[in-house]
Design an enzyme around this catalytic site. Structure first.
Site, PDB file in Angstrom:
ATOM      1  N   ARG A   1      34.491  90.416  76.850  1.00 17.00           N
ATOM      2  CA  ARG A   1      34.628  88.992  77.211  1.00 17.00           C
ATOM      3  C   ARG A   1      33.976  88.722  78.559  1.00 17.00           C
ATOM      4  O   ARG A   1      33.281  87.735  78.739  1.00 17.00           O
ATOM      5  CB  ARG A   1      36.106  88.586  77.273  1.00 17.00           C
ATOM      6  CG  ARG A   1      36.753  88.551  75.908  1.00 17.00           C
ATOM      7  CD  ARG A   1      37.972  87.674  75.909  1.00 17.00           C
ATOM      8  NE  ARG A   1      37.629  86.265  76.124  1.00 17.00           N
ATOM      9  CZ  ARG A   1      38.477  85.337  76.525  1.00 17.00           C
ATOM     10  NH1 ARG A   1      39.730  85.646  76.743  1.00 17.00           N
ATOM     11  NH2 ARG A   1      38.093  84.100  76.675  1.00 17.00           N
TER      12      ARG A   1
ATOM     13  N   ASN B   1      40.816  77.555  80.288  1.00 12.05           N
ATOM     14  CA  ASN B   1      39.781  78.572  80.130  1.00 12.05           C
ATOM     15  C   ASN B   1      39.739  79.504  81.337  1.00 12.05           C
ATOM     16  O   ASN B   1      40.024  79.097  82.456  1.00 12.05           O
ATOM     17  CB  ASN B   1      38.411  77.906  79.938  1.00 12.05           C
ATOM     18  CG  ASN B   1      38.404  77.007  78.716  1.00 12.05           C
ATOM     19  OD1 ASN B   1      39.284  77.110  77.867  1.00 12.05           O
ATOM     20  ND2 ASN B   1      37.444  76.113  78.638  1.00 12.05           N
TER      21      ASN B   1
ATOM     22  N   HIS C   1      45.546  79.215  83.069  1.00 12.96           N
ATOM     23  CA  HIS C   1      45.728  80.518  82.419  1.00 12.96           C
ATOM     24  C   HIS C   1      45.048  81.649  83.195  1.00 12.96           C
ATOM     25  O   HIS C   1      44.709  82.675  82.626  1.00 12.96           O
ATOM     26  CB  HIS C   1      45.215  80.472  80.967  1.00 12.96           C
ATOM     27  CG  HIS C   1      46.065  79.606  80.080  1.00 12.96           C
ATOM     28  ND1 HIS C   1      45.735  79.282  78.775  1.00 12.96           N
ATOM     29  CD2 HIS C   1      47.261  78.999  80.300  1.00 12.96           C
ATOM     30  CE1 HIS C   1      46.668  78.508  78.255  1.00 12.96           C
ATOM     31  NE2 HIS C   1      47.605  78.313  79.153  1.00 12.96           N
TER      32      HIS C   1
ATOM     33  N   GLY D   1      38.362  69.608  73.882  1.00 14.82           N
ATOM     34  CA  GLY D   1      38.305  70.912  73.208  1.00 14.82           C
ATOM     35  C   GLY D   1      39.558  71.760  73.278  1.00 14.82           C
ATOM     36  O   GLY D   1      39.476  72.963  73.478  1.00 14.82           O
ATOM     37  N   THR D   2      40.704  71.139  73.105  1.00  9.47           N
ATOM     38  CA  THR D   2      41.926  71.949  72.996  1.00  9.47           C
ATOM     39  C   THR D   2      42.692  71.536  71.745  1.00  9.47           C
ATOM     40  O   THR D   2      42.742  70.363  71.394  1.00  9.47           O
ATOM     41  CB  THR D   2      42.822  71.858  74.258  1.00  9.47           C
ATOM     42  OG1 THR D   2      44.035  72.577  74.015  1.00  9.47           O
ATOM     43  CG2 THR D   2      43.139  70.434  74.648  1.00  9.47           C
ATOM     44  N   SER D   3      43.283  72.553  71.072  1.00  8.45           N
ATOM     45  CA  SER D   3      43.960  72.280  69.800  1.00  8.45           C
ATOM     46  C   SER D   3      45.338  71.657  70.018  1.00  8.45           C
ATOM     47  O   SER D   3      45.997  71.274  69.060  1.00  8.45           O
ATOM     48  CB  SER D   3      44.073  73.564  68.991  1.00  8.45           C
ATOM     49  OG  SER D   3      44.678  74.566  69.767  1.00  8.45           O
TER      50      SER D   3
ATOM     51  N   ASN E   1      36.948  66.005  70.771  1.00 11.98           N
ATOM     52  CA  ASN E   1      37.224  67.189  69.959  1.00 11.98           C
ATOM     53  C   ASN E   1      36.475  67.050  68.638  1.00 11.98           C
ATOM     54  O   ASN E   1      36.300  65.936  68.139  1.00 11.98           O
ATOM     55  CB  ASN E   1      38.746  67.310  69.705  1.00 11.98           C
ATOM     56  CG  ASN E   1      39.157  68.717  69.296  1.00 11.98           C
ATOM     57  OD1 ASN E   1      38.629  69.275  68.339  1.00 11.98           O
ATOM     58  ND2 ASN E   1      40.106  69.275  70.019  1.00 11.98           N
TER      59      ASN E   1
ATOM     60  N   ALA F   1      31.649  68.600  72.731  1.00 13.75           N
ATOM     61  CA  ALA F   1      31.631  68.308  74.167  1.00 13.75           C
ATOM     62  C   ALA F   1      30.188  68.203  74.669  1.00 13.75           C
ATOM     63  O   ALA F   1      29.872  67.342  75.489  1.00 13.75           O
ATOM     64  CB  ALA F   1      32.371  69.415  74.921  1.00 13.75           C
TER      65      ALA F   1
HETATM   66  P1  OAD Z   1      41.881  76.662  70.507  1.00  9.16           P
HETATM   67  O1  OAD Z   1      40.957  77.714  69.992  1.00  9.16           O
HETATM   68  O2  OAD Z   1      43.274  76.677  70.057  1.00  9.16           O
HETATM   69  O3  OAD Z   1      41.297  75.222  70.150  1.00  9.16           O
HETATM   70  C1  OAD Z   1      39.964  74.877  70.365  1.00  9.16           C
HETATM   71  C2  OAD Z   1      39.817  73.402  70.085  1.00  9.16           C
HETATM   72  O4  OAD Z   1      38.475  73.026  70.387  1.00  9.16           O
HETATM   73  C3  OAD Z   1      40.045  73.001  68.622  1.00  9.16           C
HETATM   74  O5  OAD Z   1      40.869  71.841  68.589  1.00  9.16           O
HETATM   75  C4  OAD Z   1      38.638  72.686  68.097  1.00  9.16           C
HETATM   76  O6  OAD Z   1      38.660  71.649  67.125  1.00  9.16           O
HETATM   77  C5  OAD Z   1      37.934  72.224  69.350  1.00  9.16           C
HETATM   78  N1  OAD Z   1      36.483  72.460  69.396  1.00  9.16           N
HETATM   79  C6  OAD Z   1      35.755  73.468  68.857  1.00  9.16           C
HETATM   80  N2  OAD Z   1      34.463  73.373  69.189  1.00  9.16           N
HETATM   81  C7  OAD Z   1      34.342  72.265  69.962  1.00  9.16           C
HETATM   82  C8  OAD Z   1      33.248  71.624  70.635  1.00  9.16           C
HETATM   83  N3  OAD Z   1      32.010  72.129  70.586  1.00  9.16           N
HETATM   84  N4  OAD Z   1      33.497  70.488  71.337  1.00  9.16           N
HETATM   85  C9  OAD Z   1      34.758  69.968  71.385  1.00  9.16           C
HETATM   86  N5  OAD Z   1      35.825  70.524  70.782  1.00  9.16           N
HETATM   87  C10 OAD Z   1      35.636  71.658  70.081  1.00  9.16           C
HETATM   88  O7  OAD Z   1      41.764  76.718  72.117  1.00  9.16           O
HETATM   89  P2  OAD Z   1      42.781  76.199  73.226  1.00  9.16           P
HETATM   90  O8  OAD Z   1      43.452  74.938  72.819  1.00  9.16           O
HETATM   91  O9  OAD Z   1      42.047  76.227  74.521  1.00  9.16           O
HETATM   92  O10 OAD Z   1      45.724  81.263  75.827  1.00  9.16           O
HETATM   93  O11 OAD Z   1      43.833  77.377  73.221  1.00  9.16           O
HETATM   94  C11 OAD Z   1      44.811  77.421  74.187  1.00  9.16           C
HETATM   95  C12 OAD Z   1      45.176  78.829  74.542  1.00  9.16           C
HETATM   96  O12 OAD Z   1      45.408  79.613  73.370  1.00  9.16           O
HETATM   97  C13 OAD Z   1      44.095  79.626  75.256  1.00  9.16           C
HETATM   98  O13 OAD Z   1      43.999  79.339  76.634  1.00  9.16           O
HETATM   99  C14 OAD Z   1      44.542  81.049  75.033  1.00  9.16           C
HETATM  100  C15 OAD Z   1      44.879  80.954  73.569  1.00  9.16           C
HETATM  101  O14 OAD Z   1      45.752  81.877  73.058  1.00  9.16           O
HETATM  102  C16 OAD Z   1      45.908  82.432  76.472  1.00  9.16           C
HETATM  103  O15 OAD Z   1      45.142  83.368  76.394  1.00  9.16           O
HETATM  104  C17 OAD Z   1      47.162  82.468  77.307  1.00  9.16           C
END
Ligand code: OAD
Ligand code: ZN
Length: 261
Positions: free
Chosen positions: A83, A115, A132, A202-204, A228, A247
């Protein structure tokens, strides 16, 4: 569903939604940005969930938990070495640069991120709150008190890398089962309560407490702009303007509209 310039929207027209977003930005008094893994996707970093997500291939408990690193530190460190190597080589995409342009226009732009890749800082965002942790340093797993060491290639001469006390090191990212850094978390909540606009990119919206931030902002009367590729639990909440697109495509259009008028 309307498709235009690679952007899909559920309703209204592309231009109108971009203009509305730009207007909200221009009118806002205190605007905050909150980003997740989708922000980095177009710079080449995989997300965690979704079809090609890390957590489809690996178990989060094995790789990103305190238990995992205690059980098999070698395996965890192999993953973090990959990574880190990936993150060091990557460059912030056009969406990152667009956020910097918006920062220059509005003057103050606190940015909360889940991130750990450091891309916002690399792009030039001045005020980044890392909820994080980050891949910049590693610390003693045993907590001997030695200073954190920079996470560079040097530490990988031995896997797992070790602290001067002999214990295994751990990356300074938040692992499952750990608390978030207290000061960052406090600031993030304060910003969510006091901002009048939050841009969520870009967060789920499934990992807490980060997922609570826009909900708090809405409750306090702020507006939210979501960017998103997919719908999330935030998309349909009242007060949210949800732009469906990447994004790297949507942010430059918004920045252009903000700067032009
Ligand atoms: P996720 O992988 O859960 O979600 C990514 C989000 O980005 C989804 O809603 C996608 O639809 C969206 N997405 C994908 N490509 C995109 C793009 N090009 N432009 C815009 N949106 C896009 O990631 P996070 O929500 O960041 O935690 O996950 C949160 C945490 O879960 C992370 O920080 C990590 C993980 O386990 C730890 O490691 C503590
Ligand atoms: Zn130590």
């Amino acid at each position: 569903m309307i498709r235009e310039q690679g952007i899909m929207y559920g309703s209204a027209s592309t231009g109108a939604m971009i203009r509305e977003a730009a207007e909200l930005i221009r009118e806002s008094r205190l605007m905050v940005v909150s980003t997740g893994a989708g922000m980095s996707r177009e710079s080449g970093i995989r997300t965690f969930r979704g079809e090609e997500g890390f957590w489809r291939q690996y178990r989060a408990e094995d790789l990103a938990s305190l238990e995992g690193i205690r059980k098999d530190p070698g395996l965890v460190w192999e993953w973090y070495r990959e990574r880190l190597r990936a993150c060091c080589q990557l460059q912030p995409h056009a969406g990152y640069r667009a956020l910097v342009r918006i920062q220059e226009t509005v003057g103050r732009l606190p940015l909360i991120t889940q991130n750990v890749d450091g891309l916002h800082q690399k792009a030039g965002i001045r005020d980044v709150i890392e909820l994080h942790g980050s891949l910049r340093t590693a610390s003693c797993l045993a907590g001997c008190g030695a200073s954190p060491v920079p996470m560079t290639e040097d530490i990988f001469s031995e896997i797992p890398p070790r602290c001067s006390c002999g214990s295994v090191l751990r990356p300074d990212v938040v692992l499952f089962g750990e608390n978030l850094p207290e000061q960052s978390l406090k600031r993030a909540f304060r910003l969510a309560e006091s901002c009048d606009l939050m841009i969520v990119i870009g967060t789920s919206m499934v990992v807490y407490p980060a997922a609570a931030l826009p909900v708090i902002a809405l409750r306090e009367g702020a507006r939210v702009i979501e960017i998103n590729t997919e719908e999330t639990p935030l998309s349909r909440l009242e007060g949210t303007l949800s732009l469906r697109g990447t994004a790297g495509l949507v942010l430059p259009q918004i920045a252009k509209a903000v700067c032009e008028e």
